[in-house]
Design an enzyme around this catalytic site. Structure first.
Site, short mmCIF file in Angstrom:
data_model
loop_
_atom_site.label_atom_id
_atom_site.label_comp_id
_atom_site.label_asym_id
_atom_site.label_seq_id
_atom_site.Cartn_x
_atom_site.Cartn_y
_atom_site.Cartn_z
N SER A 109 0.82 -1.21 0.00
CA SER A 109 0.00 0.00 0.00
C SER A 109 0.85 1.27 0.00
O SER A 109 0.31 2.36 -0.16
CB SER A 109 -0.93 0.01 1.21
OG SER A 109 -0.20 0.06 2.42
N LYS A 111 -6.09 5.43 7.82
CA LYS A 111 -4.89 6.13 7.34
C LYS A 111 -5.13 7.63 7.23
O LYS A 111 -4.30 8.44 7.65
CB LYS A 111 -4.47 5.55 5.99
CG LYS A 111 -3.95 4.11 6.06
CD LYS A 111 -3.66 3.57 4.68
CE LYS A 111 -3.11 2.16 4.76
NZ LYS A 111 -2.86 1.56 3.44
#
Length: 823
Positions: A655, A698
């Site tokens: 990611s 996030k």
């Protein structure tokens, strides 16, 4: 190339109240537990209908989906429509004591048979002593004995008379019979016998031998008479025993006329009672003398063989049995044979056989937890053996391991007809199929529980009914529509997808209980949206201590993260930390270096064995992207390195590959990147940005840091465009975006991300592969070509500086080997 941030409406998807217009109370609460699990329910139907032939069931799904409750509810409903299972019991084997007989009887019959045999024993222990004490029996017994005694007396009298005629005396003593010469009916002494003439002595000796022979013959006849007497007494005993036993036995035969196994057991009881009637007489007389009740007498060791050991009694059962064995050990599953200590030695009998879960579930369904089953030694192989052979064979584990030295039993196996349901996680199912081929043959049906369901109007309405039904079951305060809507929105957050609803019922139940707690604290009548929100916040607060410590370290520049300014070859990546069922996002600084080299890209995390396989794969993709885009027909004259700064643990996942690619291109082009933006996303070899997980956490992790330092209005996060549908951000993030104090950008290519981070156009290649003007891609391409030209010039200079005949430098900078001598 400008890119606008996402509007607040795309950051959080509210639940329309009109979708909840249907009254939740109108829902059928009994149907709600299966909501969203139609696929798994159909698999269960198949397994229950196709019983046998390996059609057992493996139920898979993560923890918290309510698998156990739904499986129990569905199987209980199925069991009610089935007939009760058979009773299982063991009885004594009169032909081989160590191999008890198994009886499989219709439901309720075992209890009845046990009661009937106990009643028979009580009757015999009372009736048999009475028979042997009756005047009629004693008279006939004495008559038989007297007849033998008279015959014996007559025979010995005749023998004595014949002996007297031969001057031989015959006398009966306690030690036996005495034979000797006599005169005038008196035995003579040895001295007088020696004084007789030799002819007289010979005559008397001859007569003594003759009488001795007759005595032996008479004794033999007397022995035969006593043997005949014993037989007559046995026949007499049988005659009287038949009077009290036959009627009861015939009644039992008629009662169990359709059960051949029971008929054989009853016949064995009759035969054994006939042969051992004295045991009943002695026990009955001792009981009367000592005041012991008949009920206690039948439990004596000598009468155990006439009783019934019930393993499973389904007499009161309604439908087929459903057994959940929470502790599937070897003995709990298969049963056991217990032992008793007698005089320091262990002994056992069929009454000490105890059934296990397989016995109790026989004819129905057995539910087991797969992880617990596999964690218990020997149980998995034991279960497979029972399912393969379709019988339950009780064997002590010590016997299988060769460690048992005491006497034990070999009970007759019991036929097995059961549906086994294993409940576990998906990885465990696939692991079993990979390493144990038999598992796929014995568990042919796989029920996979869904983790979430589509967030549509109909499903939301049913989901709301489920919420209200759960509140009623838990006796919680009623929920307002806004509270239900907030719970639905939180379910989407838990699913990690704004277009999905999580089916983890346990999390939903916990949220409602905790919201009700805050509602009670305020003494409110209705559970409101604010109570649900407070429950969510308080749960996060309880689990946020580590997150706060990390944020504090970043605020104090212990963990160095910039949220303002620009830096070359430095970027803020985003990662998610998982702790149990808690997840939070945090930024990480990623840096890169780029210099003249031979095209090698170094992943420092991998070199230090801190990088996982997925992370290493992402770095290799970056290398392929750079070579394909900027030097498709030329070698890369570049050496680069990538690293997560201040990372002291394992790094895995791809990611961060978008951030790594951007920082690598910044290092090559020497273009600064904005530090007020953080980046997450995966990238492929063609530069397309791919979705990642944990996008909400996030974004919130970087937002928390920016808010602590002060929101400047130009801070934000770059995410993959494919992740927009997953956004369910906290209200403070949404409000900051609405006030234009924070931004969330969605990109679908690395070029768009570069434009945001650098403020420059990324640039598109022309037909020759060249990038235009002052663009990021042109700078990257120009730097790579400059490095290539420099490397070529260095190689040419080295070659031009060599003297004729001198070999070129060896690769790697090693010493040159001496050349041939020159003239």
């Amino acid at each position: 190339m400008s890119l606008d941030p996402l509007p607040p409406e795309q950051l959080y998807r509210h639940c329309p109240l009109e979708w909840l217009e249907a009254e939740a109370e109108a829902g059928d609460a009994d149907q709600l537990p299966g909501f969203g699990q139609e696929r798994a329910l159909e698999a269960m139907e198949l397994a229950l209908d196709l019983s046998g032939n390996g059609y057992n069931l493996y139920v898979a799904g993560s923890v918290g989906l309510g698998k156990h409750d739904l499986v129990r509810a569905r199987i209980d409903a199925w069991a009610k429509g089935q007939g009760p299972a058979d009773d299982l019991c063991y009885v004594h084997n009169f032909d081989a004591e160590h191999r008890p007989r198994a009886l499989v009887l219709p439901a309720g019959t075992a209890r009845q048979l046990q009661r009937d045999t106990d009643n028979l024993l009580e009757h015999l222990l009372t009736a048999i002593p009475d028979i042997f004490r009756s005047d009629e029996y004693r008279a006939r017994r004495e008559e038989l004995k007297k007849e033998v005694e008279e015959r014996e007396e007559e025979a010995f009298s005749e023998l004595a008379a014949r002996a007297g005629e031969l001057d031989i005396g015959l006398a009966r003593t306690p030690q036996g019979y005495t034979i000797g010469p006599q005169i005038d009916d008196e035995f003579i002494s040895p001295k007088k016998f020696s004084e007789l003439s030799e002819e007289e002595q010979k005559r008397l000796k001859k007569n003594i031998d003759r009488v001795n022979a007759d005595l032996k013959e008479t004794l033999a006849r007397a022995l035969r008479w006593h043997e005949q007497l014993t037989k007559k007494l046995k026949r007499l005993n049988r005659e009287y025993l038949h009077l009290t036993l036959d009627e009861r036995i015939e009644w039992l035969h008629r009662r169990y006329q359709r059960l051949e196994q029971v008929q054989a057991f009853i016949d064995n009881i009759r035969r054994d009672v006939m042969e051992n009637a004295d045991d009943f007489r002695a026990a009955g007389e001792r009981g009367e003398k000592e005041g012991v009740s008949v009920g206690k007498l039948i439990r004596m060791r000598e009468f155990i063989r006439f009783r019934v050991n019930i393993l499973v009694d389904n007499g009161d059962a309604e439908g087929a049995p459903v057994v959940y064995e929470d502790n599937p050990t070897y003995t709990n599953l298969l049963g056991r044979i217990e032992h008793e200590s007698q005089m320091g030695a262990l002994s056992t009998n069929f009454k000490l056989i105890k059934g296990g879960a397989l016995h109790r579930a026989n004819g129905g369904c057995l539910i087991l937890d797969a992880r617990r089953l596999l964690m218990t030694p020997f149980v998995w192989e034991t279960l497979k053996r029972a399912l393969r052979s379709r019988e339950i064979k009780i064997q002590p584990l010590e016997l299988q391991l060769g460690m048992l030295s005491t006497t034990t039993l070999e009970p007759e196996p019991i036929p097995l007809d059961v549906n086994v349901v294993l409940i576990g996680e998906r990885w465990l199912h696939y692991l079993l199929n990979t390493y144990d081929p038999e598992s796929s043959q014995l568990f042919k049906v796989y029920a996979d529980f869904a983790e979430d369901i589509a967030r549509e109007r109909d499903s939301v309405a049913v989901y709301a009914q489920r919420i209200c039904a759960l509140a009623r079951d838990e006796k919680l305060r009623p929920l307002s529509k806004k509270a239900v809507a907030r719970v639905v929105e939180q379910a989407a957050r838990l699913a990690g997808d704004a277009e999905k609803l999580s089916l983890h019922g346990e999390r939903l139940a916990d949220l409602l209980r905790e919201a009700d707690y805050w509602c009670r604290r305020e003494d409110a009548e209705w559970l409101s949206r604010e109570h649900v929100q407070r429950a969510i916040e308080q749960r996060e607060y309880r689990q946020r201590q580590l997150q706060e410590r990390l944020q504090e370290a970043m605020e104090r520049d212990i963990l160095m993260i910039d949220t303002a300014g620009e830096q070359v070859a430095q970027i803020n990546g985003l990662a998610v930390t998982m702790l149990g069922d808690t997840a939070f996002g945090r930024p990480s600084r990623i840096t890169a270096t780029a210099r003249l080299g031979s095209g090698k890209m170094v992943d420092i995390e991998r070199e230090t064995e801190l990088g996982g396989a997925l992370h290493s794969k992402g770095v290799l993709i970056l290398s392929a992207f750079v070579a394909n885009r900027y030097a498709p027909e030329r070698p890369l004259s570049l050496s680069a390195s990538l690293v997560f700064e201040q990372s002291y643990g394992a790094v895995d996942g791809d990611s961060a590959s978008l951030a790594e690619l951007c920082v690598l291109l910044s290092a090559i082009a020497r273009v600064p990147l904005r530090q007020n933006l953080a980046v997450t996303g995966s990238v492929n070899q063609l530069g397309r940005v791919q979705p990642v997980g944990g996008v909400n956490e996030k974004i919130e992790g970087f937002f928390d840091l920016c808010r602590a330092r002060g929101l400047s209005g130009d801070q934000g996060v770059i995410i993959p465009a494919a992740n927009v549908q997953h956004l369910m951000l906290k209200s403070e993030v949404v409000e900051a975006v609405r006030a234009k104090r924070f931004a969330v950008y969605a990109v679908d290519s690395v070029d768009r991300a570069l434009a945001l981070l650098t403020g420059l156009e990324a640039g598109a290649a022309d037909e020759r592969g060249d990038f235009p003007g002052d663009t990021v891609n042109a700078r990257v391409q120009g730097r790579l070509r400059a490095l290539e030209d420099k490397r070529t010039a260095l190689l040419r200079r080295d070659l031009d500086g060599l003297e004729e005949g001198e070999p070129p430098p060896r690769a790697g900078g090693g010493k040159e080997s001496p050349g041939p001598d020159r003239d």
